[in-house]
Design a protein around this motif. Structure first.
Motif, PDB file in Angstrom:
ATOM      1  N   PHE A 363       0.852  -1.186   0.000  1.00 40.48           N
ATOM      2  CA  PHE A 363       0.000   0.000   0.000  1.00 40.48           C
ATOM      3  C   PHE A 363       0.884   1.232   0.000  1.00 40.48           C
ATOM      4  O   PHE A 363       1.335   1.714   1.049  1.00 40.48           O
ATOM      5  CB  PHE A 363      -0.947   0.027   1.205  1.00 40.48           C
ATOM      6  N   TRP A 364       1.129   1.745  -1.196  1.00 48.08           N
ATOM      7  CA  TRP A 364       1.948   2.936  -1.357  1.00 48.08           C
ATOM      8  C   TRP A 364       1.480   3.653  -2.610  1.00 48.08           C
ATOM      9  O   TRP A 364       2.111   3.565  -3.668  1.00 48.08           O
ATOM     10  CB  TRP A 364       3.422   2.578  -1.451  1.00 48.08           C
ATOM     11  N   PRO A 365       0.368   4.366  -2.546  1.00 48.32           N
ATOM     12  CA  PRO A 365      -0.117   5.084  -3.720  1.00 48.32           C
ATOM     13  C   PRO A 365       0.875   6.164  -4.152  1.00 48.32           C
ATOM     14  O   PRO A 365       1.555   6.779  -3.318  1.00 48.32           O
ATOM     15  CB  PRO A 365      -1.430   5.713  -3.251  1.00 48.32           C
ATOM     16  N   ALA A 366       0.961   6.385  -5.448  1.00 51.20           N
ATOM     17  CA  ALA A 366       1.743   7.502  -5.962  1.00 51.20           C
ATOM     18  C   ALA A 366       1.054   8.818  -5.585  1.00 51.20           C
ATOM     19  O   ALA A 366      -0.107   8.838  -5.173  1.00 51.20           O
ATOM     20  CB  ALA A 366       1.895   7.383  -7.472  1.00 51.20           C
ATOM     21  N   LYS A 367       1.756   9.924  -5.755  1.00 46.94           N
ATOM     22  CA  LYS A 367       1.253  11.217  -5.288  1.00 46.94           C
ATOM     23  C   LYS A 367      -0.058  11.622  -5.951  1.00 46.94           C
ATOM     24  O   LYS A 367      -0.821  12.398  -5.382  1.00 46.94           O
ATOM     25  CB  LYS A 367       2.317  12.294  -5.498  1.00 46.94           C
ATOM     26  N   ASP A 368      -0.301  11.128  -7.156  1.00 48.52           N
ATOM     27  CA  ASP A 368      -1.531  11.490  -7.865  1.00 48.52           C
ATOM     28  C   ASP A 368      -2.617  10.436  -7.728  1.00 48.52           C
ATOM     29  O   ASP A 368      -3.636  10.495  -8.411  1.00 48.52           O
ATOM     30  CB  ASP A 368      -1.232  11.745  -9.348  1.00 48.52           C
ATOM     31  N   GLU A 369      -2.431   9.452  -6.836  1.00 50.59           N
ATOM     32  CA  GLU A 369      -3.403   8.380  -6.657  1.00 50.59           C
ATOM     33  C   GLU A 369      -4.175   8.556  -5.359  1.00 50.59           C
ATOM     34  O   GLU A 369      -3.702   9.204  -4.405  1.00 50.59           O
ATOM     35  CB  GLU A 369      -2.703   7.010  -6.674  1.00 50.59           C
ATOM     36  N   ASP A 370      -5.340   7.959  -5.313  1.00 49.27           N
ATOM     37  CA  ASP A 370      -6.188   8.023  -4.133  1.00 49.27           C
ATOM     38  C   ASP A 370      -5.471   7.425  -2.930  1.00 49.27           C
ATOM     39  O   ASP A 370      -4.891   6.348  -3.016  1.00 49.27           O
ATOM     40  CB  ASP A 370      -7.491   7.263  -4.411  1.00 49.27           C
ATOM     41  N   GLY A 371      -5.518   8.110  -1.817  1.00 51.78           N
ATOM     42  CA  GLY A 371      -4.898   7.619  -0.586  1.00 51.78           C
ATOM     43  C   GLY A 371      -3.470   8.067  -0.384  1.00 51.78           C
ATOM     44  O   GLY A 371      -2.847   7.714   0.630  1.00 51.78           O
ATOM     45  N   ALA A 372      -2.920   8.856  -1.312  1.00 56.44           N
ATOM     46  CA  ALA A 372      -1.523   9.275  -1.199  1.00 56.44           C
ATOM     47  C   ALA A 372      -1.270  10.070   0.072  1.00 56.44           C
ATOM     48  O   ALA A 372      -0.169  10.036   0.639  1.00 56.44           O
ATOM     49  CB  ALA A 372      -1.119  10.083  -2.424  1.00 56.44           C
ATOM     50  N   GLU A 373      -2.284  10.797   0.540  1.00 58.40           N
ATOM     51  CA  GLU A 373      -2.110  11.612   1.748  1.00 58.40           C
ATOM     52  C   GLU A 373      -1.831  10.756   2.983  1.00 58.40           C
ATOM     53  O   GLU A 373      -1.276  11.235   3.973  1.00 58.40           O
ATOM     54  CB  GLU A 373      -3.348  12.481   1.975  1.00 58.40           C
ATOM     55  N   LEU A 374      -2.204   9.477   2.917  1.00 56.15           N
ATOM     56  CA  LEU A 374      -2.013   8.580   4.059  1.00 56.15           C
ATOM     57  C   LEU A 374      -0.560   8.182   4.244  1.00 56.15           C
ATOM     58  O   LEU A 374      -0.173   7.699   5.313  1.00 56.15           O
ATOM     59  CB  LEU A 374      -2.871   7.327   3.897  1.00 56.15           C
ATOM     60  N   VAL A 375       0.246   8.330   3.198  1.00 59.13           N
ATOM     61  CA  VAL A 375       1.647   7.924   3.259  1.00 59.13           C
ATOM     62  C   VAL A 375       2.562   9.093   2.891  1.00 59.13           C
ATOM     63  O   VAL A 375       3.694   8.893   2.440  1.00 59.13           O
ATOM     64  CB  VAL A 375       1.917   6.708   2.342  1.00 59.13           C
ATOM     65  N   ALA A 376       2.094  10.304   3.085  1.00 57.46           N
ATOM     66  CA  ALA A 376       2.869  11.478   2.686  1.00 57.46           C
ATOM     67  C   ALA A 376       4.194  11.559   3.439  1.00 57.46           C
ATOM     68  O   ALA A 376       5.214  11.958   2.871  1.00 57.46           O
ATOM     69  CB  ALA A 376       2.054  12.743   2.922  1.00 57.46           C
ATOM     70  N   ASP A 377       4.199  11.199   4.711  1.00 56.95           N
ATOM     71  CA  ASP A 377       5.420  11.173   5.521  1.00 56.95           C
ATOM     72  C   ASP A 377       5.135  10.339   6.765  1.00 56.95           C
ATOM     73  O   ASP A 377       4.037   9.799   6.928  1.00 56.95           O
ATOM     74  CB  ASP A 377       5.878  12.589   5.892  1.00 56.95           C
ATOM     75  N   ARG A 378       6.129  10.235   7.644  1.00 62.47           N
ATOM     76  CA  ARG A 378       5.946   9.394   8.824  1.00 62.47           C
ATOM     77  C   ARG A 378       4.841   9.921   9.723  1.00 62.47           C
ATOM     78  O   ARG A 378       4.099   9.145  10.333  1.00 62.47           O
ATOM     79  CB  ARG A 378       7.246   9.295   9.624  1.00 62.47           C
ATOM     80  N   SER A 379       4.705  11.239   9.820  1.00 61.66           N
ATOM     81  CA  SER A 379       3.674  11.780  10.694  1.00 61.66           C
ATOM     82  C   SER A 379       2.275  11.469  10.178  1.00 61.66           C
ATOM     83  O   SER A 379       1.316  11.431  10.961  1.00 61.66           O
ATOM     84  CB  SER A 379       3.850  13.297  10.844  1.00 61.66           C
ATOM     85  N   ALA A 380       2.142  11.211   8.877  1.00 63.49           N
ATOM     86  CA  ALA A 380       0.840  10.854   8.318  1.00 63.49           C
ATOM     87  C   ALA A 380       0.425   9.458   8.747  1.00 63.49           C
ATOM     88  O   ALA A 380      -0.750   9.208   9.027  1.00 63.49           O
ATOM     89  CB  ALA A 380       0.873  10.952   6.797  1.00 63.49           C
ATOM     90  N   SER A 381       1.373   8.527   8.788  1.00 56.23           N
ATOM     91  CA  SER A 381       1.064   7.160   9.216  1.00 56.23           C
ATOM     92  C   SER A 381       2.316   6.488   9.767  1.00 56.23           C
ATOM     93  O   SER A 381       2.464   6.304  10.963  1.00 56.23           O
ATOM     94  CB  SER A 381       0.463   6.343   8.068  1.00 56.23           C
ATOM     95  N   SER A 382       3.258   6.146   8.895  1.00 58.24           N
ATOM     96  CA  SER A 382       4.443   5.408   9.308  1.00 58.24           C
ATOM     97  C   SER A 382       5.528   5.600   8.267  1.00 58.24           C
ATOM     98  O   SER A 382       5.262   6.015   7.133  1.00 58.24           O
ATOM     99  CB  SER A 382       4.105   3.917   9.447  1.00 58.24           C
ATOM    100  N   ASP A 383       6.755   5.279   8.638  1.00 58.22           N
ATOM    101  CA  ASP A 383       7.832   5.286   7.658  1.00 58.22           C
ATOM    102  C   ASP A 383       7.912   3.959   6.910  1.00 58.22           C
ATOM    103  O   ASP A 383       8.783   3.771   6.053  1.00 58.22           O
ATOM    104  CB  ASP A 383       9.178   5.614   8.317  1.00 58.22           C
ATOM    105  N   HIS A 384       6.998   3.035   7.217  1.00 54.71           N
ATOM    106  CA  HIS A 384       6.885   1.757   6.515  1.00 54.71           C
ATOM    107  C   HIS A 384       5.518   1.680   5.836  1.00 54.71           C
ATOM    108  O   HIS A 384       4.602   2.438   6.159  1.00 54.71           O
ATOM    109  CB  HIS A 384       7.039   0.580   7.482  1.00 54.71           C
ATOM    110  N   ARG A 385       5.372   0.730   4.944  1.00 50.90           N
ATOM    111  CA  ARG A 385       4.126   0.538   4.216  1.00 50.90           C
ATOM    112  C   ARG A 385       3.560  -0.857   4.500  1.00 50.90           C
ATOM    113  O   ARG A 385       4.308  -1.810   4.742  1.00 50.90           O
ATOM    114  CB  ARG A 385       4.347   0.691   2.708  1.00 50.90           C
ATOM    115  N   LEU A 386       2.241  -0.954   4.459  1.00 51.39           N
ATOM    116  CA  LEU A 386       1.581  -2.246   4.626  1.00 51.39           C
ATOM    117  C   LEU A 386       1.846  -3.122   3.407  1.00 51.39           C
ATOM    118  O   LEU A 386       1.698  -2.671   2.264  1.00 51.39           O
ATOM    119  CB  LEU A 386       0.085  -2.053   4.838  1.00 51.39           C
ATOM    120  N   VAL A 387       2.243  -4.369   3.639  1.00 47.26           N
ATOM    121  CA  VAL A 387       2.523  -5.344   2.579  1.00 47.26           C
ATOM    122  C   VAL A 387       1.551  -6.500   2.724  1.00 47.26           C
ATOM    123  O   VAL A 387       1.323  -6.989   3.843  1.00 47.26           O
ATOM    124  CB  VAL A 387       3.974  -5.871   2.680  1.00 47.26           C
TER     125      VAL A 387
END
Length: 402
Positions: A363-387
């Protein structure tokens, strides 16, 4: 970020498997067989993410306070990522260990996962496994010149802990844990005992040093008429040390524990926390966790993760990918399979070779994809991504209500 021609081509190739990460799982990938989704997610839900006190040594209740406050968007975003990807079984790394579920994991379940986040359906996990970890636990070796003051790095007991959530029953009576297995009891271990002619770990340190920086769990999960064992861990990062490479060597041997555990021979030395000896006795398993190792990036021992990736009992499938990872480090030929923002595949879902896989992703949407704000930086969610990985069950769908 400007895409190169190579990046555009690579993105198009990966688009089929990655662009639909936010969709519901494909429950019936084949005509007759149901599938389940298994995931790992380092959620960064530990004290340093919640600026509630300057005294980290006294912040063992930081996660409880943060969960109760409803003031940290990061927690809502973590829950939303899980609701979007909808894993049936998920390991959460860096979720602080809190012995009382009502003060920890149940708060997260009840107030976040089971409540719609941004319009996504709530998700319920009736079964939970959590247990103590070594991080932040003090050793009996104290004093001004003591080096081995904690069994695993942490400012308080349970920091950087882990918890397993499942929609399916857990066989609690047959869980095995290896929290207290001694590093020196692994044959041909890589523990650094000498550096520049001097002993790094003194004998009294070697006598108590646990191999696992957090813990190693073997958790049997009953899915319809099939059992799949979840082998969960979070080895230490292979950095933050000196030329003796004690963390890099420990990371290698923490991963090696699983390699030996699933092998047909060479695991008689292993003993779990209940004293049971030997390796894995089941048929199907999935190794889950932030393993902090890559065969092509980072500072891990060069053979650390290869012990598993090249193991004959591990499913040799292509690494899960994402558009966001690809565009995060477009000059890196391995970027599409990265799972951490700094540019590395650190998090793994490794099913056994007998399991049939139908899909996988990060789960790592590109900047122009839906949900990108969730992985914008660590403060948004985490420095890791769900696999995640989808596994086809070897049962008829009429006999398995999912």
């Amino acid at each position: 970020m400007k895409r190169t021609l190579l990046a555009i081509l690579a993105a198009s190739l990966f688009n089929l498997g990655c662009h639909g990460l936010q969709n519901q799982p494909n429950r019936f990938a084949s005509k007759d067989k149901p599938t389940i989704r298994v995931a790992t997610f380092n959620v960064s839900m530990e004290a340093t993410n919640y600026k509630l006190t300057d005294n980290l040594d006294a912040s063992g209740n930081a996660l409880t306070t943060a969960l109760q406050s409803d003031q940290f968007k990061q927690i809502n975003n973590i829950a939303q990522i899980i609701q979007r990807t909808r894993p049936d079984v998920v390991l959460l790394n860096e979720f602080d260990y809190i012995a009382d579920p009502e003060q920890g994991i149940n708060l997260f379940k009840n107030r976040y996962l089971e409540v719609s986040q941004n319009g996504f359906d709530p998700i319920t996990y009736p079964y939970v496994y959590l247990a103590p970890v070594n991080t932040g636990v003090k050793t009996p070796i104290m004093g001004e010149n003591a080096r081995l003051t904690h069994f695993g790095f942490g400012h308080y007991p349970g920091q950087y802990g882990m918890v397993l959530l499942s929609k399916f029953p857990i066989d609690f009576d047959n869980v095995r844990t290896f929290q207290h297995f001694l590093w020196q009891d692994m044959p041909n271990h890589l523990m650094p005992t000498k550096q520049d002619g001097n002993s790094w770990y003194a004998q009294n340190e070697r006598d108590i040093m646990h191999l696992s920086s957090k813990s190693h769990w073997d958790v049997p999960v009953k899915i319809c008429d099939q059992q799949i064992n979840i082998l969960a861990s979070h080895p230490t990062p292979p950095v933050f040390d000196g030329p003796e490479d004690r963390n890099g060597r420990r990371n290698h041997d923490e991963i090696r524990l699983w390699k030996d555990y699933i092998s047909e021979t060479g695991n008689n030395y292993l003993y779990d926390d209940k004293g049971k000896k030997g390796g894995f006795s089941g048929q199907s398993f999935v190794i889950l966790g932030d393993l902090n190792a890559s065969s092509v990036d980072g500072d891990a021992h060069p053979k650390a993760i290869s012990q598993l990736l090249k193991h004959p009992r591990i499913n040799n499938y292509l690494a899960p990918t994402s558009n966001g990872g690809l565009l995060n480090k477009p000059q890196n030929p391995h970027a599409a399979s990265h799972t951490a923002h700094w540019g590395m595949r650190a998090d793994y879902v490794l099913p056994s070779a007998d399991l049939t896989l139908t899909n996988s992703g990060v789960f790592w949407p590109a900047k122009d994809e839906d949900g990108a704000e969730l992985v914008a930086d660590r403060s948004a969610s985490s420095d890791h991504r769900l696999v995640w990985v989808d596994i086809e069950l070897q049962v008829d769908k009429s006999q398995c209500a999912l």
